[in-house]
Design a protein around this motif. Structure first.
Motif, PDB file in Angstrom:
ATOM      1  N   VAL A  26      28.112 -42.261   5.413  1.00  0.00           N
ATOM      2  CA  VAL A  26      27.244 -41.238   4.802  1.00  0.00           C
ATOM      3  C   VAL A  26      27.832 -40.761   3.475  1.00  0.00           C
ATOM      4  CG1 VAL A  26      26.334 -38.904   5.085  1.00  0.00           C
ATOM      5  CG2 VAL A  26      26.232 -40.514   6.987  1.00  0.00           C
ATOM      6  N   ALA A  27      29.131 -40.484   3.453  1.00  0.00           N
ATOM      7  CA  ALA A  27      29.778 -40.032   2.216  1.00  0.00           C
ATOM      8  C   ALA A  27      29.643 -41.083   1.123  1.00  0.00           C
ATOM      9  CB  ALA A  27      31.248 -39.714   2.479  1.00  0.00           C
ATOM     10  N   ARG A  28      29.898 -42.350   1.479  1.00  0.00           N
ATOM     11  CA  ARG A  28      29.831 -43.430   0.483  1.00  0.00           C
ATOM     12  C   ARG A  28      28.428 -43.592  -0.074  1.00  0.00           C
ATOM     13  NH1 ARG A  28      31.223 -47.178   4.302  1.00  0.00           N
ATOM     14  NH2 ARG A  28      29.691 -48.512   3.282  1.00  0.00           N
ATOM     15  N   ILE A  29      27.426 -43.521   0.796  1.00  0.00           N
ATOM     16  CA  ILE A  29      26.048 -43.711   0.325  1.00  0.00           C
ATOM     17  C   ILE A  29      25.616 -42.554  -0.574  1.00  0.00           C
ATOM     18  CG2 ILE A  29      23.627 -43.755   1.062  1.00  0.00           C
ATOM     19  CD1 ILE A  29      24.555 -45.563   3.379  1.00  0.00           C
ATOM     20  N   VAL A  30      25.932 -41.328  -0.175  1.00  0.00           N
ATOM     21  CA  VAL A  30      25.492 -40.170  -0.963  1.00  0.00           C
ATOM     22  C   VAL A  30      26.163 -40.144  -2.332  1.00  0.00           C
ATOM     23  CG1 VAL A  30      25.504 -37.648  -1.082  1.00  0.00           C
ATOM     24  CG2 VAL A  30      24.829 -38.794   1.034  1.00  0.00           C
ATOM     25  N   VAL A  31      27.500 -40.185  -2.369  1.00  0.00           N
ATOM     26  CA  VAL A  31      28.172 -40.117  -3.673  1.00  0.00           C
ATOM     27  C   VAL A  31      28.010 -41.425  -4.442  1.00  0.00           C
ATOM     28  CG1 VAL A  31      29.796 -38.317  -2.987  1.00  0.00           C
ATOM     29  CG2 VAL A  31      30.483 -40.722  -2.816  1.00  0.00           C
ATOM     30  N   TYR A  33      25.391 -43.516  -4.432  1.00  0.00           N
ATOM     31  CA  TYR A  33      24.055 -43.545  -5.039  1.00  0.00           C
ATOM     32  C   TYR A  33      23.988 -42.594  -6.236  1.00  0.00           C
ATOM     33  CZ  TYR A  33      18.971 -43.497  -5.414  1.00  0.00           C
ATOM     34  OH  TYR A  33      17.689 -43.602  -5.876  1.00  0.00           O
ATOM     35  N   THR A  34      24.531 -41.408  -6.066  1.00  0.00           N
ATOM     36  CA  THR A  34      24.532 -40.425  -7.152  1.00  0.00           C
ATOM     37  C   THR A  34      25.235 -40.974  -8.381  1.00  0.00           C
ATOM     38  OG1 THR A  34      24.482 -38.597  -5.578  1.00  0.00           O
ATOM     39  CG2 THR A  34      25.285 -38.098  -7.796  1.00  0.00           C
ATOM     40  N   MET A  80      28.662 -47.686  -2.215  1.00  0.00           N
ATOM     41  CA  MET A  80      27.539 -47.832  -1.288  1.00  0.00           C
ATOM     42  C   MET A  80      27.734 -49.052  -0.395  1.00  0.00           C
ATOM     43  SD  MET A  80      24.147 -46.533  -3.341  1.00  0.00           S
ATOM     44  CE  MET A  80      23.762 -48.133  -3.875  1.00  0.00           C
ATOM     45  N   GLU A 118      30.537 -28.832  -8.780  1.00  0.00           N
ATOM     46  CA  GLU A 118      30.202 -30.037  -8.022  1.00  0.00           C
ATOM     47  C   GLU A 118      31.233 -31.132  -8.255  1.00  0.00           C
ATOM     48  OE1 GLU A 118      26.908 -32.058 -11.037  1.00  0.00           O
ATOM     49  OE2 GLU A 118      26.224 -30.846  -9.367  1.00  0.00           O
ATOM     50  N   THR A 121      33.832 -30.947  -5.601  1.00  0.00           N
ATOM     51  CA  THR A 121      33.365 -31.538  -4.349  1.00  0.00           C
ATOM     52  C   THR A 121      33.429 -33.057  -4.420  1.00  0.00           C
ATOM     53  OG1 THR A 121      31.911 -29.655  -3.966  1.00  0.00           O
ATOM     54  CG2 THR A 121      31.445 -31.670  -2.712  1.00  0.00           C
ATOM     55  N   TYR A 122      32.954 -33.616  -5.521  1.00  0.00           N
ATOM     56  CA  TYR A 122      33.043 -35.069  -5.698  1.00  0.00           C
ATOM     57  C   TYR A 122      34.504 -35.524  -5.669  1.00  0.00           C
ATOM     58  CZ  TYR A 122      28.100 -35.295  -7.018  1.00  0.00           C
ATOM     59  OH  TYR A 122      26.729 -35.231  -7.018  1.00  0.00           O
TER      60      TYR A 122
END
Length: 150
Positions: A26-31, A33-34, A80, A118, A121-122
């Motif tokens: 989940v962490a890999r996909i969210v950051v 993709y961003t 991702m 942010e 957080t990243y």
């Protein structure tokens, strides 16, 4: 006391063990993709981003802007997929440190302000991925297993 520890610590730990693969995914996909999107947007608008880098006092903006934009794009894509996660996560963590120092440092008046960015957080997520890796739902894990089978 044992019943309380069992209820609040050991039981959730046993349940979570079945889903350890999901946290890094989940962490890999969210950051990922961003950063794939922001990297692409920077690559697509390099002249304006170079001017931003100049205004922030980043040295060699003509060289570093396409490098950082490419690292964000390819790093996001790699995250991702869970490919080269430790290297890409570590590099993106460094990018966040530079972003905070160059673009946000003047706004820091407290620890609360700093940690509210942010970018902080990243930085935390990228650092975690760089240290802990991509997890089992990743190309890194697949390649490691394939290599160890030889």
């Amino acid at each position: 006391m044992n019943a309380l520890l069992n209820l609040l610590i050991w039981w959730p730990k046993r349940i979570a063990a079945h889903f350890e693969w999901a946290g890094p995914l989940v962490a890999r996909i969210v950051v990922g993709y961003t950063f794939m999107l922001t990297g692409w947007a920077k690559l697509d608008n390099l002249p304006a981003i170079i001017e931003n880098f100049k205004s922030w006092g980043i040295p060699f903006p003509e060289l570093l802007t396409p490098f950082v934009a490419g690292w964000e794009f390819l790093g996001g894509l790699g995250l991702m997929l869970g490919l080269m996660t430790r290297v890409l996560g570590g590099g993106l963590a460094v990018v966040m440190i530079v972003a905070i120092i160059s673009a946000k440092l003047a706004d820091v008046d407290s620890l609360e302000t700093l940690l509210g960015f942010e970018e902080a957080t990243y930085f935390a997520v990228f650092t975690w991925l760089a240290i802990c890796g991509a997890g089992k739902a990743s190309l890194d894990y697949f390649l490691e297993r394939k290599q160890s089978d030889k």
